[in-house]
Design a protein around this motif. Structure first.
Motif, PDB file in Angstrom:
ATOM      1  N   GLY A 259       7.769  -2.580   0.620  1.00  0.00           N
ATOM      2  CA  GLY A 259       7.720  -3.500   1.767  1.00  0.00           C
ATOM      3  C   GLY A 259       6.658  -3.077   2.764  1.00  0.00           C
ATOM      4  N   LEU A 260       6.604  -1.783   3.043  1.00  0.00           N
ATOM      5  CA  LEU A 260       5.618  -1.278   3.999  1.00  0.00           C
ATOM      6  C   LEU A 260       4.192  -1.398   3.474  1.00  0.00           C
ATOM      7  N   MET A 261       4.004  -1.008   2.236  1.00  0.00           N
ATOM      8  CA  MET A 261       2.644  -0.978   1.683  1.00  0.00           C
ATOM      9  C   MET A 261       2.022  -2.375   1.657  1.00  0.00           C
ATOM     10  N   ALA A 262       2.806  -3.368   1.296  1.00  0.00           N
ATOM     11  CA  ALA A 262       2.282  -4.735   1.266  1.00  0.00           C
ATOM     12  C   ALA A 262       1.907  -5.180   2.681  1.00  0.00           C
ATOM     13  N   LEU A 263       2.731  -4.771   3.632  1.00  0.00           N
ATOM     14  CA  LEU A 263       2.429  -5.137   5.027  1.00  0.00           C
ATOM     15  C   LEU A 263       1.131  -4.486   5.490  1.00  0.00           C
ATOM     16  N   LEU A 264       0.918  -3.245   5.080  1.00  0.00           N
ATOM     17  CA  LEU A 264      -0.328  -2.564   5.472  1.00  0.00           C
ATOM     18  C   LEU A 264      -1.551  -3.273   4.894  1.00  0.00           C
ATOM     19  N   LEU A 265      -1.413  -3.776   3.678  1.00  0.00           N
ATOM     20  CA  LEU A 265      -2.534  -4.521   3.088  1.00  0.00           C
ATOM     21  C   LEU A 265      -2.767  -5.829   3.850  1.00  0.00           C
ATOM     22  N   ALA A 266      -1.676  -6.472   4.253  1.00  0.00           N
ATOM     23  CA  ALA A 266      -1.821  -7.716   5.030  1.00  0.00           C
ATOM     24  C   ALA A 266      -2.509  -7.435   6.358  1.00  0.00           C
ATOM     25  N   GLU A 267      -2.130  -6.325   6.984  1.00  0.00           N
ATOM     26  CA  GLU A 267      -2.768  -5.938   8.252  1.00  0.00           C
ATOM     27  C   GLU A 267      -4.263  -5.699   8.039  1.00  0.00           C
ATOM     28  N   ALA A 268      -4.592  -5.040   6.947  1.00  0.00           N
ATOM     29  CA  ALA A 268      -5.998  -4.754   6.662  1.00  0.00           C
ATOM     30  C   ALA A 268      -6.768  -6.051   6.447  1.00  0.00           C
ATOM     31  N   ALA A 269      -6.122  -7.016   5.793  1.00  0.00           N
ATOM     32  CA  ALA A 269      -6.787  -8.312   5.567  1.00  0.00           C
ATOM     33  C   ALA A 269      -7.075  -8.995   6.893  1.00  0.00           C
ATOM     34  N   VAL A 270      -6.112  -8.936   7.792  1.00  0.00           N
ATOM     35  CA  VAL A 270      -6.306  -9.535   9.118  1.00  0.00           C
ATOM     36  C   VAL A 270      -7.473  -8.851   9.835  1.00  0.00           C
ATOM     37  N   GLU A 271      -7.495  -7.550   9.748  1.00  0.00           N
ATOM     38  CA  GLU A 271      -8.573  -6.807  10.405  1.00  0.00           C
ATOM     39  C   GLU A 271      -9.937  -7.148   9.779  1.00  0.00           C
TER      40      GLU A 271
END
Lengths: 328, 328, 328, 328
Positions: free
Chosen positions: C306-318
């Protein structure tokens, strides 16, 4: 270099002419047609001369003939060409009459000339590949064959009259495919048929919708489905079932695009008719003929195949009239 | 009747020669190649003569040239042919150097000769049909394009060196397709890539596996997927999404047979490589060139398209090096 | 027999309730929802009682909880349930905030409870089968992943606001699939995106059309294509390329019928949305949870996923904001 | 709430029990089986009681019965249930004997009870959709039906003996589909058949490979292809041709994944057998029964349909023995 004379400069004659031109071992030397203009046009395109049947057959430079003229001329031309020792490529049928066909075959056999009868579907890469699977044992023992063959639209009722009818004109191709794939002669033929598409066809005493069942001595079964009309184009499919699997040769489509929207996912129709679908088959067929004349390959369909398919068509007609399976 | 001189008698030259022969409005008049034997063989087959660049260009009977020689000769030949007023069919690229390409285009523009640059995929019937769906509004407003393009196997590392690398040599075709389909110039290019297949390619400073993202001014997006190796053959697919639906141009297969057994249902592989897959495209391309010279059609891809695709490839290279999207 | 309490009696809660009922090792014991009526209806259907969070957690008979309530309640419920030693099945996301998510995971780890995070696609039989091909080495070394994920129609702009945006709400599923299939963490993320479908979504600061590229340390590449609208239904496809072949998980269609007529050959659309497409996945997911609680299987997706996918989503936003690839 | 008694707690009985449980308007009240253990297991799972035929029929609380016991008990149970006024869901066949079937139907008609005969394929969503295309006129006038029906592997020869043989046991489903799709009674039946798979089946006087042709009064044609063995699984396809197009209901596959490599592109096999392929059909069938008892829908297949399909099977047997088409 094989010198070839073409009898018949119509649509199918033009295809063979182009395929001769593309073959490095042959050239189109002369063209014969009752319509002078058609003959001249084709001759000009390929650097050939226009001539007559007599002159062409008498010319010792001519090694082979392609008979693509009207059906009623086939048997005579075969016999004459055979007597002159020319190799023969003849569009199907040899003749619509069984006895005339037998006589013709006698001449071919006696003279020993190469004779290819135009069952073009044997040369279709898809059907060839399917047959190869059977021969290579990929499908185990063959048990069933299902052949679907539908034209895009019915011919004029007038054509039907001179064609010999659906079984001798159209299904004969499927009956040949059945023999070729079954690898064994059918011994029982049953036909059911109707006139559902064009009442005029019925008035000519013919049918436009037909289903035939074949059975071989060892019990293999085959169904053929024919219709004179498929609004979506030329439907040419074969399915075989063996003890180890099934092979299906599907239609060739007009293109590979699929559009998906509110209505679903829509792909292309089958290629429209035989000129498109069997373009490659005609090329392989012509090349096989030339190789056969040159002694490097046997012909894939010979005069005897022409007779056998006609006998099956005759049996189908008899079955339709009697309501019984006909034994051969 | 157009008289055409062919520069380059290799594999692709031979294809163009055959297509010239099949076109009723043109004939192959002469062939030029540094390998005399190749030139003579092709010339003989089509009744043409072997000649030199100088002689061919000086010959007022020659109306058009096909440049299918090695990449490093393209720009010079284009310029010379343009100065002599010959119509030009040139295989891509015009040149691997942007400035040399620009100079070349200047000459073409100044002399006003017809110039077709060989982006053969624009002529593929499947991609044409897909584009027609877009232009006819069947898919609404275009939003996304996905292009998959994979070669059956990597070229020798040696070839890679002189090719300009994956982006300028291979993906340039996809970048051209992207421009053609998007109907709008990309303004942003991002590239990610790796060397996963052949370490020698990496030693040459090139990649063999790449993904590029393009964005246009209005926000349309495009992804391109490239690999130098697909063990199943040449993988050439395009998918577009619009507000009213999706269109997918799938691969053309080797045949239409499906074998179903214990292992599942197995159909044929895609046609192996560009000679098979784009055979029909090459024919349409040549015909378009001849029609363009005769003034009845515009060329589908011109010198400017050659430059624009190269600029996108340069941007992809720059993006890969910088890790940023490059704005154009 | 596992006693389960369900938090959230909405659409997705009802699905989990039915799957609990069909599992022989578990039963639905109580239901909690702020809407009493929904809770009562579901409780009645499965012979469960309506209760409160506090009562349910305090009940020692309850072994496990399913958290299918609104996103903003997830983290609190996970922490409370963990403190009470209950096994946890939580719909994604744990939380839209990375720090809150990390804190929550700490609690889960410390208490040692089983925790399954609802990345339902890992349980889809098609994607499972594809992954199995990869793991069994059928495709050789993985080189590329292409994920297509499109919703049938955009959510109300209002929903978008509270959802965290396309990357955290929608693409997070695809980012999880990417991690799962790549078998290696992405180290580089690039995003391109537009608002092409609903201007209101853009006014909320979000996008509706997006393409993301991921790269792993070993150079594997992945592209994800997202759209909030595909008029033909829910488009959920995955394609992977390896050194020995390609595997494609195609859409599941509404039916298997193809109608062929003047317009071509039209098959069914993809199943409309996630309830249909992933019905079987939800069943497998629930069964995996129960087996995990019983100690016979590990969960297929845990709190860390759950966390790792969220981190990738955050990176995409950035990445979208900066126009650069973001390194992790 | 409908109270249902299930006769027969075997494989198919268990499916009906699960579907009753999932229907909000019915409940499984009691189970009867000669094997006490099977009855008890099923009863326990769904909160029902184990009972006897007599007790169940005498119980006024029981509204309906599902007859999923062995074939030789069907007719007796139908008659008894009808006399007690219970609604009846009976697996096909009513009886293998035509006269016994007729007598049974008399009782049903006299008592006026609802009677559904288990031709499950009418409920398959794919076949339903195909039939809807016909009824909505999407295909114009129906001309041809082609039904392919193959089992994954032959039953034990011992089963064949008591089954009534291929035509009465297996093809009867296809004969029912033919009637249902043709929308008109066949008036002519021809059968060809062989024993190609298991010689023991032949020793029992039965066949394992069969092709049947049907013709209606208006001339519509239908072919049925049956095999007791398709190594690739349960092959259940229907194709219809009309004046405006063709519809094909293809197999449902085990998954949607296609793996493409050196060997071609391999997709999944058809779902293995009837339990998988017709799972959804059984659910719709049960729901239709309950709706019919509640008076909101007619049954899709009634006692008369059971008789008519049997008569066609009898005609096929007679045709096989006589080598003639049998007229009805």
């Amino acid at each position: 270099m094989l010198n070839i004379c073409l009898f018949g400069a119509g649509r199918i004659g033009a295809i063979h002419a182009a395929n001769v031109a593309a073959n490095p071992n042959a050239q189109l030397t002369c063209v014969v047609d009752v319509f002078a203009e058609a003959a001249e046009k084709l001759a000009r395109q390929y650097g050939a001369r226009v001539t007559t049947v007599e002159e062409a057959l008498a010319d010792p430079e001519i090694n082979a003939v392609i008979i693509a003229s009207s059906t009623d001329t086939h048997a005579d031309l075969i016999e004459q060409a055979a007597e002159y020792g020319k190799a023969i490529f003849c569009e199907k049928p040899i003749d619509l009459d069984v006895e005339r066909t037998r006589a013709c075959i006698e001449t071919v056999k006696r003279t020993g000339v190469t004779c290819l009868v135009g069952f073009n579907r044997r040369y279709d890469p898809n059907f060839s590949y399917l047959k190869k699977q059977l021969e290579d044992g990929q499908l185990g023992n063959l048990e069933m064959v299902n052949i679907t063959s539908r034209d895009p639209s019915p011919p004029p009722a007038k054509y039907v009259q001179s064609s010999g009818g659906l079984f001798r004109d159209m299904m004969i191709h499927d009956l040949d495919m059945a023999r070729w794939l079954l690898g064994e002669e059918p011994v029982e033929v049953y036909a059911a048929a109707s006139c559902l598409i064009d009442p005029e066809i019925g008035q000519q005493g013919d049918v436009d919708t037909a289903m035939v069942t074949l059975k071989t001595a060892s019990g293999k079964l085959c169904q053929i489905t024919n219709s004179r009309r498929a609004v979506y184009g030329y439907d040419q499919r074969i399915e075989v079932l063996g003890s180890e699997g099934m092979a299906q040769a599907n239609n060739q489509l007009e293109n590979s695009v699929v559009v998906t929207n509110h209505d679903g996912a829509t792909g292309a129709k089958p290629q429209h008719f035989f000129l498109e679908r069997y373009a490659e088959a005609y090329r392989h067929e012509l090349n096989n003929f030339i190789a056969a004349v040159n002694g490097t390959e046997p012909v894939l369909a010979n005069e005897n195949d022409g007779l056998m398919a006609l006998l099956l068509a005759e049996a189908a007609v008899e079955s339709l009239q009697s309501g019984r399976a006909v034994r051969l």
